[in-house]
Design a protein around this motif. Structure first.
Motif, PDB file in Angstrom:
ATOM      1  N   MET A 101      -3.754   8.735   3.521  1.00  0.00           N
ATOM      2  CA  MET A 101      -4.932   8.373   2.762  1.00  0.00           C
ATOM      3  C   MET A 101      -5.407   7.007   3.244  1.00  0.00           C
ATOM      4  N   LYS A 102      -6.711   6.876   3.494  1.00  0.00           N
ATOM      5  CA  LYS A 102      -7.267   5.598   3.924  1.00  0.00           C
ATOM      6  C   LYS A 102      -7.535   4.737   2.700  1.00  0.00           C
ATOM      7  N   ILE A 103      -6.887   3.566   2.679  1.00  0.00           N
ATOM      8  CA  ILE A 103      -7.039   2.607   1.585  1.00  0.00           C
ATOM      9  C   ILE A 103      -7.543   1.301   2.190  1.00  0.00           C
ATOM     10  N   VAL A 104      -8.711   0.855   1.750  1.00  0.00           N
ATOM     11  CA  VAL A 104      -9.277  -0.397   2.235  1.00  0.00           C
ATOM     12  C   VAL A 104      -8.931  -1.490   1.234  1.00  0.00           C
ATOM     13  N   VAL A 105      -8.272  -2.535   1.715  1.00  0.00           N
ATOM     14  CA  VAL A 105      -7.873  -3.653   0.874  1.00  0.00           C
ATOM     15  C   VAL A 105      -8.822  -4.816   1.136  1.00  0.00           C
ATOM     16  N   ILE A 106      -9.700  -5.072   0.173  1.00  0.00           N
ATOM     17  CA  ILE A 106     -10.638  -6.189   0.262  1.00  0.00           C
ATOM     18  C   ILE A 106      -9.855  -7.456  -0.109  1.00  0.00           C
ATOM     19  N   GLY A 107      -9.917  -8.454   0.756  1.00  0.00           N
ATOM     20  CA  GLY A 107      -9.052  -9.620   0.592  1.00  0.00           C
ATOM     21  C   GLY A 107      -7.710  -9.341   1.243  1.00  0.00           C
ATOM     22  N   GLY A 108      -7.719  -8.453   2.220  1.00  0.00           N
ATOM     23  CA  GLY A 108      -6.487  -7.984   2.853  1.00  0.00           C
ATOM     24  C   GLY A 108      -5.726  -9.029   3.635  1.00  0.00           C
ATOM     25  N   SER A 109      -6.352 -10.159   3.956  1.00  0.00           N
ATOM     26  CA  SER A 109      -5.625 -11.213   4.666  1.00  0.00           C
ATOM     27  C   SER A 109      -5.259 -12.364   3.735  1.00  0.00           C
ATOM     28  N   GLY A 110      -5.556 -12.201   2.441  1.00  0.00           N
ATOM     29  CA  GLY A 110      -5.289 -13.259   1.468  1.00  0.00           C
ATOM     30  C   GLY A 110      -3.886 -13.223   0.905  1.00  0.00           C
ATOM     31  N   PHE A 111      -3.670 -13.970  -0.154  1.00  0.00           N
ATOM     32  CA  PHE A 111      -2.342 -14.171  -0.734  1.00  0.00           C
ATOM     33  C   PHE A 111      -1.685 -12.853  -1.164  1.00  0.00           C
ATOM     34  N   ILE A 112      -2.369 -12.028  -1.917  1.00  0.00           N
ATOM     35  CA  ILE A 112      -1.811 -10.742  -2.352  1.00  0.00           C
ATOM     36  C   ILE A 112      -2.062  -9.669  -1.297  1.00  0.00           C
ATOM     37  N   GLY A 113      -3.246  -9.646  -0.723  1.00  0.00           N
ATOM     38  CA  GLY A 113      -3.591  -8.628   0.266  1.00  0.00           C
ATOM     39  C   GLY A 113      -2.651  -8.600   1.456  1.00  0.00           C
ATOM     40  N   SER A 114      -2.217  -9.769   1.918  1.00  0.00           N
ATOM     41  CA  SER A 114      -1.320  -9.826   3.082  1.00  0.00           C
ATOM     42  C   SER A 114       0.070  -9.269   2.752  1.00  0.00           C
ATOM     43  N   LYS A 115       0.394  -9.162   1.485  1.00  0.00           N
ATOM     44  CA  LYS A 115       1.646  -8.538   1.055  1.00  0.00           C
ATOM     45  C   LYS A 115       1.436  -7.044   0.783  1.00  0.00           C
ATOM     46  N   LEU A 116       0.256  -6.713   0.260  1.00  0.00           N
ATOM     47  CA  LEU A 116      -0.057  -5.341  -0.132  1.00  0.00           C
ATOM     48  C   LEU A 116      -0.240  -4.402   1.062  1.00  0.00           C
ATOM     49  N   VAL A 117      -0.980  -4.827   2.063  1.00  0.00           N
ATOM     50  CA  VAL A 117      -1.279  -3.961   3.214  1.00  0.00           C
ATOM     51  C   VAL A 117       0.004  -3.453   3.884  1.00  0.00           C
ATOM     52  N   PRO A 118       0.980  -4.319   4.209  1.00  0.00           N
ATOM     53  CA  PRO A 118       2.212  -3.804   4.822  1.00  0.00           C
ATOM     54  C   PRO A 118       2.988  -2.852   3.898  1.00  0.00           C
ATOM     55  N   LYS A 119       2.968  -3.123   2.597  1.00  0.00           N
ATOM     56  CA  LYS A 119       3.672  -2.246   1.654  1.00  0.00           C
ATOM     57  C   LYS A 119       3.048  -0.848   1.660  1.00  0.00           C
ATOM     58  N   LEU A 120       1.731  -0.784   1.662  1.00  0.00           N
ATOM     59  CA  LEU A 120       1.055   0.514   1.699  1.00  0.00           C
ATOM     60  C   LEU A 120       1.365   1.243   3.007  1.00  0.00           C
ATOM     61  N   ARG A 121       1.357   0.517   4.103  1.00  0.00           N
ATOM     62  CA  ARG A 121       1.655   1.131   5.408  1.00  0.00           C
ATOM     63  C   ARG A 121       3.092   1.645   5.467  1.00  0.00           C
ATOM     64  N   GLU A 122       4.022   0.892   4.877  1.00  0.00           N
ATOM     65  CA  GLU A 122       5.428   1.326   4.843  1.00  0.00           C
ATOM     66  C   GLU A 122       5.583   2.657   4.112  1.00  0.00           C
ATOM     67  N   HIS A 123       4.660   2.936   3.192  1.00  0.00           N
ATOM     68  CA  HIS A 123       4.700   4.188   2.428  1.00  0.00           C
ATOM     69  C   HIS A 123       3.752   5.244   3.010  1.00  0.00           C
ATOM     70  N   GLY A 124       3.387   5.079   4.271  1.00  0.00           N
ATOM     71  CA  GLY A 124       2.625   6.098   4.978  1.00  0.00           C
ATOM     72  C   GLY A 124       1.124   6.114   4.744  1.00  0.00           C
ATOM     73  N   GLN A 125       0.595   5.081   4.099  1.00  0.00           N
ATOM     74  CA  GLN A 125      -0.848   5.031   3.856  1.00  0.00           C
ATOM     75  C   GLN A 125      -1.551   4.347   5.030  1.00  0.00           C
ATOM     76  N   ALA A 126      -2.770   4.762   5.284  1.00  0.00           N
ATOM     77  CA  ALA A 126      -3.596   4.123   6.314  1.00  0.00           C
ATOM     78  C   ALA A 126      -4.323   2.959   5.653  1.00  0.00           C
ATOM     79  N   ALA A 127      -3.622   1.835   5.525  1.00  0.00           N
ATOM     80  CA  ALA A 127      -4.174   0.661   4.848  1.00  0.00           C
ATOM     81  C   ALA A 127      -4.909  -0.226   5.841  1.00  0.00           C
ATOM     82  N   ILE A 128      -6.123  -0.594   5.478  1.00  0.00           N
ATOM     83  CA  ILE A 128      -6.966  -1.451   6.311  1.00  0.00           C
ATOM     84  C   ILE A 128      -7.170  -2.778   5.591  1.00  0.00           C
ATOM     85  N   ALA A 129      -6.835  -3.883   6.255  1.00  0.00           N
ATOM     86  CA  ALA A 129      -7.075  -5.217   5.704  1.00  0.00           C
ATOM     87  C   ALA A 129      -8.506  -5.624   6.025  1.00  0.00           C
TER      88      ALA A 129
END
Length: 193
Positions: free
Chosen positions: A1-29
């Motif tokens: 599933m493609k999940i776009v994380v707005i603020g993906g390079s910020g304080f929470i986003g930089s932690k969230l994107v790798p977590k989503l990817r580890e669980h097989g999601q197509a996370a975009i920062a």
């Protein structure tokens, strides 16, 4: 599933994107660093193409009342408009526990507006309200100094590690929209007093 994380390079986003990817999601920062600007709309149509979920963990670069209100209103309107056009099926936003009761603060008035815009949109949504982050406690103490003492309101709070916030937001993002608010908090209540 493609999940776009707005603020993906910020304080929470930089932690969230790798977590989503580890669980097989197509996370975009997505952030101004990657050519996505929620204030101008630049890059939004492109990054949201084919997205199932948008997660907004962005934050205003300014804490000045009118600027923070402008940021959250403009950014959220643009995100909702472009998300609807892209057929996004779940809009997730990170907010703060108790936002609706803290309207004396310009920041919280802006978060209230953000939440209203999301609730009134046509996109199914989940608003995740988190308690204060452990990582911000030093800053809170610093701005609460009066002389050589820290003055805090005599009320308990339940701080939460940013990594845990990212994990919780990630779980909400991959589940069905609640069309409401989910509150998350740290494991222990702390009483300053």
């Amino acid at each position: 599933m493609k999940i776009v994380v707005i603020g993906g390079s910020g304080f929470i986003g930089s932690k969230l994107v790798p977590k989503l990817r580890e669980h097989g999601q197509a996370a975009i920062a997505a952030s101004p660093k990657s050519g996505v600007n929620t204030l101008t709309g630049e890059g939004l149509a492109e990054v949201l193409e084919g997205a199932s979920v948008v997660v907004d963990v962005s934050n205003s670069p300014s804490w000045e009342d009118s600027e923070v209100l402008n940021f959250f209103e403009t950014s959220t309107r643009n995100l909702l408009k472009y998300s609807a056009a892209a057929g996004v099926r779940h809009f997730v936003a990170l907010s703060v526990v108790g936002t609706e009761r803290l309207c004396e603060s310009g920041y919280f008035r802006a978060k209230i507006e953000q939440e209203k815009l999301i609730k009134n949109s046509t996109i199914p949504y989940s608003i995740v309200q988190a308690t204060q982050f452990f990582e911000f406690l030093k800053g809170i103490a610093d701005i609460s100094m009066q002389g050589d003492k820290v003055h805090l309101p005599p009320m308990p709070f339940q701080p939460m590690a940013a990594d845990d916030v990212a994990s919780a937001v990630g779980r909400v993002a991959v589940e069905a929209p609640v069309n409401g608010t989910v509150e998350i908090a740290g494991p222990e209540t702390v009483s300053p007093g």
